[in-house]
Every structure is written in C-alpha cells, then in structure tokens.
Design a protein around this motif. Sequence first.
Motif, PDB file in Angstrom:
ATOM      1  N   GLY A 156      21.479  29.386  14.808  1.00 14.88           N
ATOM      2  CA  GLY A 156      21.204  28.563  15.978  1.00 14.88           C
ATOM      3  C   GLY A 156      22.458  28.094  16.688  1.00 14.88           C
ATOM      4  N   ALA A 157      22.293  27.735  17.932  1.00 13.94           N
ATOM      5  CA  ALA A 157      23.420  27.399  18.801  1.00 13.94           C
ATOM      6  C   ALA A 157      24.195  26.172  18.341  1.00 13.94           C
ATOM      7  CB  ALA A 157      22.916  27.198  20.237  1.00 13.94           C
ATOM      8  N   LEU A 158      23.515  25.142  17.874  1.00 14.90           N
ATOM      9  CA  LEU A 158      24.213  23.917  17.455  1.00 14.90           C
ATOM     10  C   LEU A 158      25.188  24.191  16.310  1.00 14.90           C
ATOM     11  CD1 LEU A 158      21.230  21.426  17.572  1.00 14.90           C
ATOM     12  CD2 LEU A 158      23.243  21.351  19.039  1.00 14.90           C
ATOM     13  N   GLY A 159      24.703  24.860  15.279  1.00 23.86           N
ATOM     14  CA  GLY A 159      25.552  25.149  14.128  1.00 23.86           C
ATOM     15  C   GLY A 159      26.688  26.087  14.459  1.00 23.86           C
ATOM     16  N   ILE A 160      26.421  27.088  15.283  1.00 17.48           N
ATOM     17  CA  ILE A 160      27.464  28.050  15.652  1.00 17.48           C
ATOM     18  C   ILE A 160      28.573  27.349  16.430  1.00 17.48           C
ATOM     19  CG2 ILE A 160      27.958  30.095  17.058  1.00 17.48           C
ATOM     20  CD1 ILE A 160      25.223  31.187  16.136  1.00 17.48           C
ATOM     21  N   GLU A 178      38.270  16.067  17.256  1.00 15.40           N
ATOM     22  CA  GLU A 178      37.554  16.851  16.260  1.00 15.40           C
ATOM     23  C   GLU A 178      36.090  16.963  16.691  1.00 15.40           C
ATOM     24  OE1 GLU A 178      39.898  15.244  12.295  1.00 15.40           O
ATOM     25  OE2 GLU A 178      38.237  14.063  13.121  1.00 15.40           O
ATOM     26  N   ALA A 179      35.542  18.161  16.561  1.00 15.40           N
ATOM     27  CA  ALA A 179      34.122  18.346  16.879  1.00 15.40           C
ATOM     28  C   ALA A 179      33.297  17.677  15.787  1.00 15.40           C
ATOM     29  CB  ALA A 179      33.788  19.822  16.977  1.00 15.40           C
ATOM     30  N   ILE A 180      32.575  16.635  16.145  1.00 14.73           N
ATOM     31  CA  ILE A 180      31.800  15.864  15.169  1.00 14.73           C
ATOM     32  C   ILE A 180      30.295  16.066  15.327  1.00 14.73           C
ATOM     33  CG2 ILE A 180      33.552  14.092  14.813  1.00 14.73           C
ATOM     34  CD1 ILE A 180      31.887  12.343  16.809  1.00 14.73           C
ATOM     35  N   ALA A 181      29.894  16.658  16.426  1.00 18.02           N
ATOM     36  CA  ALA A 181      28.480  16.886  16.702  1.00 18.02           C
ATOM     37  C   ALA A 181      28.378  17.933  17.800  1.00 18.02           C
ATOM     38  CB  ALA A 181      27.795  15.593  17.146  1.00 18.02           C
ATOM     39  N   ALA A 182      27.164  18.304  18.132  1.00 21.28           N
ATOM     40  CA  ALA A 182      26.941  19.244  19.230  1.00 21.28           C
ATOM     41  C   ALA A 182      25.676  18.833  19.971  1.00 21.28           C
ATOM     42  CB  ALA A 182      26.826  20.669  18.708  1.00 21.28           C
ATOM     43  N   LEU A 183      25.628  19.223  21.218  1.00 20.22           N
ATOM     44  CA  LEU A 183      24.494  18.918  22.088  1.00 20.22           C
ATOM     45  C   LEU A 183      23.950  20.244  22.592  1.00 20.22           C
ATOM     46  CD1 LEU A 183      22.988  16.617  23.657  1.00 20.22           C
ATOM     47  CD2 LEU A 183      24.687  16.927  25.454  1.00 20.22           C
ATOM     48  N   ALA A 184      22.641  20.392  22.624  1.00 17.34           N
ATOM     49  CA  ALA A 184      22.061  21.660  23.063  1.00 17.34           C
ATOM     50  C   ALA A 184      20.799  21.436  23.876  1.00 17.34           C
ATOM     51  CB  ALA A 184      21.743  22.538  21.857  1.00 17.34           C
ATOM     52  N   ILE A 185      20.498  22.428  24.680  1.00 17.91           N
ATOM     53  CA  ILE A 185      19.212  22.507  25.372  1.00 17.91           C
ATOM     54  C   ILE A 185      18.694  23.921  25.155  1.00 17.91           C
ATOM     55  CG2 ILE A 185      19.659  20.740  27.109  1.00 17.91           C
ATOM     56  CD1 ILE A 185      20.324  22.940  29.081  1.00 17.91           C
ATOM     57  N   SER A 186      17.383  24.059  25.131  1.00 18.60           N
ATOM     58  CA  SER A 186      16.812  25.394  24.959  1.00 18.60           C
ATOM     59  C   SER A 186      15.533  25.502  25.764  1.00 18.60           C
ATOM     60  CB  SER A 186      16.542  25.681  23.481  1.00 18.60           C
ATOM     61  OG  SER A 186      15.574  24.797  22.979  1.00 18.60           O
ATOM     62  N   GLY A 187      15.171  26.730  26.026  1.00 15.65           N
ATOM     63  CA  GLY A 187      13.954  26.982  26.778  1.00 15.65           C
ATOM     64  C   GLY A 187      13.682  28.465  26.865  1.00 15.65           C
ATOM     65  N   ALA A 188      12.628  28.793  27.546  1.00 16.48           N
ATOM     66  CA  ALA A 188      12.271  30.199  27.725  1.00 16.48           C
ATOM     67  C   ALA A 188      13.415  30.934  28.410  1.00 16.48           C
ATOM     68  CB  ALA A 188      11.001  30.308  28.553  1.00 16.48           C
ATOM     69  N   SER A 189      13.771  32.085  27.881  1.00 20.37           N
ATOM     70  CA  SER A 189      14.918  32.844  28.409  1.00 20.37           C
ATOM     71  C   SER A 189      14.771  33.149  29.897  1.00 20.37           C
ATOM     72  CB  SER A 189      15.114  34.138  27.618  1.00 20.37           C
ATOM     73  OG  SER A 189      15.551  33.860  26.316  1.00 20.37           O
ATOM     74  N   PHE A 190      13.563  33.477  30.327  1.00 20.11           N
ATOM     75  CA  PHE A 190      13.386  33.849  31.732  1.00 20.11           C
ATOM     76  C   PHE A 190      13.610  32.666  32.681  1.00 20.11           C
ATOM     77  CE2 PHE A 190       9.123  32.384  30.740  1.00 20.11           C
ATOM     78  CZ  PHE A 190       8.673  31.813  31.918  1.00 20.11           C
ATOM     79  N   LYS A 191      13.592  31.443  32.137  1.00 22.47           N
ATOM     80  CA  LYS A 191      13.846  30.263  32.963  1.00 22.47           C
ATOM     81  C   LYS A 191      15.306  29.825  32.912  1.00 22.47           C
ATOM     82  CE  LYS A 191       9.246  28.229  32.839  1.00 22.47           C
ATOM     83  NZ  LYS A 191       8.478  27.021  32.576  1.00 22.47           N
ATOM     84  N   LEU A 251      21.645  26.688  24.903  1.00 23.01           N
ATOM     85  CA  LEU A 251      23.014  26.414  25.334  1.00 23.01           C
ATOM     86  C   LEU A 251      23.505  25.244  24.510  1.00 23.01           C
ATOM     87  CD1 LEU A 251      22.292  26.329  29.180  1.00 23.01           C
ATOM     88  CD2 LEU A 251      23.000  28.310  27.854  1.00 23.01           C
ATOM     89  N   ALA A 252      24.729  25.341  23.978  1.00 21.50           N
ATOM     90  CA  ALA A 252      25.247  24.256  23.147  1.00 21.50           C
ATOM     91  C   ALA A 252      26.711  23.995  23.468  1.00 21.50           C
ATOM     92  CB  ALA A 252      25.093  24.591  21.667  1.00 21.50           C
ATOM     93  N   ALA A 253      27.106  22.727  23.376  1.00 24.11           N
ATOM     94  CA  ALA A 253      28.490  22.304  23.616  1.00 24.11           C
ATOM     95  C   ALA A 253      28.866  21.269  22.560  1.00 24.11           C
ATOM     96  CB  ALA A 253      28.629  21.707  25.019  1.00 24.11           C
ATOM     97  N   PRO A 254      30.150  21.241  22.176  1.00 26.63           N
ATOM     98  CA  PRO A 254      30.590  20.292  21.150  1.00 26.63           C
ATOM     99  C   PRO A 254      30.791  18.882  21.692  1.00 26.63           C
ATOM    100  CG  PRO A 254      32.442  21.552  21.923  1.00 26.63           C
ATOM    101  CD  PRO A 254      31.229  22.106  22.617  1.00 26.63           C
TER     102      PRO A 254
END
Length: 189
Positions: A75-79, A149-162, A139-142
């Motif tokens: 998943g994007a957050l962990g990566i 230091e990267a201590i967390a991440a923020l992400a949003i997700s949705g249908a690829s076509f959108k 989509l994810a950002a640190p």
Amino acid sequence: MNCFSFEKSVLSIDEIMAKTKLAKATIYRLLWTLERNDLVGYDQSLNRYRLGNKPLEYGLMPTNFVGRRRTLHNGALGIVLLSYMDEEFVYDFLKRYPLEQHTSKTVMDEIIFINRLKEIRELGYFVDVDETFMGYTALAAPIFNEKNEAIAALAISGASFKMEGSRREELTSLLKDVAFKISKHMGLR
C-alpha cells in the motif's frame, strides 16, 4: 458478479463457468446483459471479463479499514514510509518480508522496488495505480517532524478512473500541500 474479486478481477469464460457451474450459453447471455448495463466489461485483447464501472456506484470498496495491519510494502502509506528508511533497514525488511503480489501490477522485482523508493524520496509523494487493489489509485505523501524525519504519511484513494490526468495532478498537489502543513505543525522548519 460474485466471481470477481480484488485478488482475481479479470476472468475468462472458462473461469466463470468453473466458479458458477452454469452452462456456457447461459453465462454468455448473462454476461451480455451485464455488459450492456456497465456491470461487466469485456477486454477483446485478453478475451476476458472484468467488473464494469457501475458497481462502483453501489459502494464496491476494497477491504481496507482503519486499524488494518499490513506489511510496509503493501500500500501507498507504507511504501512512502519505507522510502525514508535507511537503505540497510529496507534490505533487511525485504529479506524478512518478501514482496507480495496483490495484483498483476504489483512491483515484484526487488531492484525496481528499491529504485522506486529513491524516486519517491526525490518526488516527495507516491502514486499506487492498481498495485494494491485493481481499479483503485492511492496517492501518498510523507509527514515530517522537526528533525526532518518521516514520522507518518497521508494518503487519499479512489477509483482509478476518477484519479487520472489533470485530476491526479490536482489531488497530488493538494495532498503534498496538506502533508507539508501538518509537518509544519509537527515542528518542521
């Protein structure tokens, strides 16, 4: 429609027959009706079927929820978090927890994966298109602390076509902006 899953999102007519135990002619008639109503799509180049876009309107979601535990490379957050880890840590982690195939688009080559982590660090964000769940983009950002230091991440997700083209660019920009604002509150200078 119950034959399809996030793990097995594209099926041949024979696979559908095996799962439903229905006759081929019956399956063709059902698939034709489902396709006309955008519940199923047919890929001529692969000669396979997939869920159409209409089920998204019915609330079809991946099995993702708050508190779910996954390995970092799932998943994007962990990566994103892995991309800011020490390289030695990443190699040790991959030895203990090898890459796992979640969809046909999941990166399974360790060298490509390591190079991707470097690219994420340079860009400051990551885009997961159909790698964790078919049909979904994340989509994810640190988020950084006062020591950068990267201590967390923020992400949003949705249908690829959108989340394609200029819409993805817009969402990425917003995500990075919010992650930066949170980082400032966490002490980033």
